[in-house]
Design a protein around this motif. Structure first.
Motif, mmCIF file in Angstrom:
data_model
loop_
_atom_site.group_PDB
_atom_site.id
_atom_site.type_symbol
_atom_site.label_atom_id
_atom_site.label_comp_id
_atom_site.label_asym_id
_atom_site.label_seq_id
_atom_site.Cartn_x
_atom_site.Cartn_y
_atom_site.Cartn_z
ATOM 1 N N LEU A 99 1.037 -1.099 0.034
ATOM 2 C CA LEU A 99 -0.197 0.166 -0.427
ATOM 3 C C LEU A 99 0.954 1.251 -0.202
ATOM 4 O O LEU A 99 1.917 1.055 0.114
ATOM 5 C CB LEU A 99 -0.860 0.508 1.346
ATOM 6 C CG LEU A 99 -2.057 -1.134 1.240
ATOM 7 C CD1 LEU A 99 -2.566 -0.909 2.252
ATOM 8 C CD2 LEU A 99 -3.221 -1.028 -0.412
ATOM 9 N N PRO A 100 0.738 2.323 -0.547
ATOM 10 C CA PRO A 100 -0.678 2.525 -0.937
ATOM 11 C C PRO A 100 -1.044 1.754 -2.331
ATOM 12 O O PRO A 100 -0.314 1.923 -3.170
ATOM 13 C CB PRO A 100 -1.163 3.914 -1.504
ATOM 14 C CG PRO A 100 0.444 4.641 -1.093
ATOM 15 C CD PRO A 100 1.258 3.563 -0.816
ATOM 16 N N VAL A 101 -2.291 1.918 -3.005
ATOM 17 C CA VAL A 101 -2.499 1.096 -4.241
ATOM 18 C C VAL A 101 -3.438 2.840 -4.794
ATOM 19 O O VAL A 101 -4.071 2.696 -4.710
ATOM 20 C CB VAL A 101 -3.382 0.279 -4.387
ATOM 21 C CG1 VAL A 101 -2.389 -1.498 -4.171
ATOM 22 C CG2 VAL A 101 -4.353 -0.097 -4.063
ATOM 23 N N GLU A 102 -2.829 2.228 -6.042
ATOM 24 C CA GLU A 102 -4.104 3.757 -7.477
ATOM 25 C C GLU A 102 -4.385 2.636 -8.243
ATOM 26 O O GLU A 102 -3.479 1.745 -8.923
ATOM 27 C CB GLU A 102 -2.622 4.672 -7.777
ATOM 28 C CG GLU A 102 -3.500 5.831 -9.140
ATOM 29 C CD GLU A 102 -2.306 6.555 -8.527
ATOM 30 O OE1 GLU A 102 -2.565 6.975 -9.760
ATOM 31 O OE2 GLU A 102 -0.746 6.282 -8.550
ATOM 32 N N LEU A 103 -5.850 3.130 -9.414
ATOM 33 C CA LEU A 103 -5.595 2.296 -10.296
ATOM 34 C C LEU A 103 -5.372 3.203 -10.678
ATOM 35 O O LEU A 103 -5.720 4.414 -10.879
ATOM 36 C CB LEU A 103 -7.364 2.467 -10.039
ATOM 37 C CG LEU A 103 -7.989 1.978 -11.346
ATOM 38 C CD1 LEU A 103 -8.030 0.347 -11.736
ATOM 39 C CD2 LEU A 103 -9.757 2.359 -10.731
ATOM 40 N N VAL A 104 -4.605 2.826 -12.324
ATOM 41 C CA VAL A 104 -4.114 3.363 -13.616
ATOM 42 C C VAL A 104 -4.480 2.456 -14.287
ATOM 43 O O VAL A 104 -4.792 3.902 -15.763
ATOM 44 C CB VAL A 104 -3.220 2.628 -12.900
ATOM 45 C CG1 VAL A 104 -2.230 3.465 -12.205
ATOM 46 C CG2 VAL A 104 -2.239 1.476 -13.307
ATOM 47 N N TYR A 105 -5.259 1.814 -14.363
ATOM 48 C CA TYR A 105 -6.020 1.441 -16.256
ATOM 49 C C TYR A 105 -7.429 0.516 -15.226
ATOM 50 O O TYR A 105 -7.089 -0.368 -14.362
ATOM 51 C CB TYR A 105 -5.363 0.730 -16.710
ATOM 52 C CG TYR A 105 -5.254 -0.325 -17.664
ATOM 53 C CD1 TYR A 105 -6.289 0.811 -19.075
ATOM 54 C CD2 TYR A 105 -6.024 -2.059 -18.351
ATOM 55 C CE1 TYR A 105 -6.573 0.370 -20.372
ATOM 56 C CE2 TYR A 105 -6.434 -1.706 -19.313
ATOM 57 C CZ TYR A 105 -6.905 -0.991 -19.997
ATOM 58 O OH TYR A 105 -7.416 -1.655 -21.725
ATOM 59 N N TYR A 106 -9.006 0.623 -16.553
ATOM 60 C CA TYR A 106 -9.142 -0.523 -16.359
ATOM 61 C C TYR A 106 -10.444 -0.777 -17.579
ATOM 62 O O TYR A 106 -10.118 0.305 -18.543
ATOM 63 C CB TYR A 106 -10.393 -0.088 -15.073
ATOM 64 C CG TYR A 106 -11.038 0.735 -15.006
ATOM 65 C CD1 TYR A 106 -12.646 0.540 -15.989
ATOM 66 C CD2 TYR A 106 -11.080 2.375 -15.168
ATOM 67 C CE1 TYR A 106 -13.710 1.752 -16.125
ATOM 68 C CE2 TYR A 106 -12.003 3.198 -14.320
ATOM 69 C CZ TYR A 106 -12.690 2.901 -15.684
ATOM 70 O OH TYR A 106 -14.387 4.279 -15.850
ATOM 71 N N VAL A 107 -10.692 -2.206 -18.038
ATOM 72 C CA VAL A 107 -11.812 -2.049 -19.052
ATOM 73 C C VAL A 107 -12.729 -3.446 -19.250
ATOM 74 O O VAL A 107 -12.061 -4.083 -17.895
ATOM 75 C CB VAL A 107 -11.048 -1.999 -20.380
ATOM 76 C CG1 VAL A 107 -10.587 -4.327 -20.271
ATOM 77 C CG2 VAL A 107 -11.210 -2.040 -21.833
#
Length: 65
Positions: free
Chosen positions: A45-53
Motif C-alpha cells: 500500500l498505497p495502491v492506485e487504479l491506473v487502468y481498467y477495461v
C-alpha cells in the motif's frame, strides 16, 4: 447483463497488480483496506487504479487479464 472489469493497480513499491472483478468499486475498497491481509497488495500500500477495461463476456475478460 453482468459486467466484468480487468484492472491494473500501481502499488506503493512501484509494482503492478492485475485483477478481474464484477464490482470494481467494492474490489478497490478491499485492496485499499487490506481486507485480505495475505494478498499481494496488502503489503504494498498505497495502491492506485491506473487502468481498467470492461467486458460483457467473462472469458474475454479472463483472456485480457
Amino acid at each position: 447483463m453482468e459486467i466484468y472489469t480487468v484492472y491494473i493497480l500501481l502499488c506503493g513499491d512501484n509494482t503492478y497488480y492485475t485483477g478481474i472483478t464484477s464490482n470494481l468499486s467494492k474490489r478497490l475498497a478491499e485492496h485499499i483496506s487490506s481486507r485480505f491481509p495475505n494478498s499481494y497488495t496488502s503489503n504494498r500500500l498505497p495502491v492506485e487504479l491506473v487502468y481498467y477495461v470492461e467486458f460483457t463476456d467473462v472469458q474475454l475478460a479472463i483472456d485480457a487479464e
